[in-house]
Structure formats: structure tokens, C-alpha cells
Design a protein around this motif. Structure first.
Motif, short mmCIF file in Angstrom:
data_model
loop_
_atom_site.label_atom_id
_atom_site.label_comp_id
_atom_site.label_asym_id
_atom_site.label_seq_id
_atom_site.Cartn_x
_atom_site.Cartn_y
_atom_site.Cartn_z
N VAL A 12 39.34 28.21 57.86
CA VAL A 12 40.38 28.01 58.89
C VAL A 12 40.93 29.35 59.37
CG1 VAL A 12 42.70 27.10 59.28
CG2 VAL A 12 40.99 25.70 58.14
N LEU A 13 41.22 30.25 58.46
CA LEU A 13 41.73 31.57 58.87
C LEU A 13 40.68 32.33 59.66
CD1 LEU A 13 43.67 32.68 55.67
CD2 LEU A 13 44.64 32.11 57.90
N LEU A 15 38.49 31.09 61.66
CA LEU A 15 38.41 30.51 63.00
C LEU A 15 39.67 30.74 63.84
CD1 LEU A 15 36.71 27.10 62.15
CD2 LEU A 15 35.64 29.11 63.21
N CYS A 16 40.82 30.87 63.19
CA CYS A 16 42.09 30.84 63.93
C CYS A 16 42.93 32.10 63.85
CB CYS A 16 42.93 29.68 63.42
SG CYS A 16 42.16 28.08 63.63
N SER A 17 42.47 33.12 63.20
CA SER A 17 43.33 34.28 63.00
C SER A 17 42.58 35.58 63.28
CB SER A 17 43.86 34.29 61.57
OG SER A 17 44.68 35.39 61.35
N TYR A 24 41.61 37.31 54.88
CA TYR A 24 41.34 35.87 54.80
C TYR A 24 41.09 35.47 53.36
CZ TYR A 24 40.03 36.19 59.79
OH TYR A 24 40.01 36.41 61.12
#
Length: 65
Positions: A12-13, A15-17, A24
Motif C-alpha cells: 500500500v505504501l 502504491l500510495c506514497s 516503506y
């Protein structure tokens, strides 16, 4: 639970950060035991609410540092 939380957190990190990959991994490894503990100590199916809240708080604190 902690291992699956760590892997999910990394994905998730990623993909989104915009953070570097090492952050991460570190953030996910730090947040994972907190999510596992929240699930362990939450009763009556309330872990659906408490786990995301706990992880959000942990990641917010880590990102603020």
C-alpha cells in the motif's frame, strides 16, 4: 497477522506514497505488531474498526517524525 500486515503495508505504501523504499519497509515493520496487537485484544468483531485506526495513528506518527 503481523507478517501479512507488514506485506500489505509495504504494498500500500509503495502504491500510495512518495517515500523511499526503505521507509516503506521500516514503517510497515513497525506498524505490523501494533495491528496484530489491536486485533488480538479487540473483542466481539470490533477489530474491523480498531485495526485501521491503530495503523493510521502509528503511520501518522511515523510520518510526522
Amino acid at each position: 497477522m503481523a507478517a501479512s500486515s507488514a506485506v500489505t503495508g509495504i504494498v500500500v505504501l509503495l502504491l500510495c506514497s512518495p517515500l523511499p523504499l526503505i521507509q516503506y519497509i521500516l514503517f510497515s515493520m513497525i506498524a505490523a505488531p501494533f495491528s496484530a496487537a489491536a486485533e488480538l485484544y479487540t473483542h466481539n468483531g470490533n477489530d474491523t474498526v480498531t485495526v485501521p485506526i491503530v495503523v493510521t495513528i502509528v503511520l501518522a506518527v511515523l510520518c510526522a517524525v
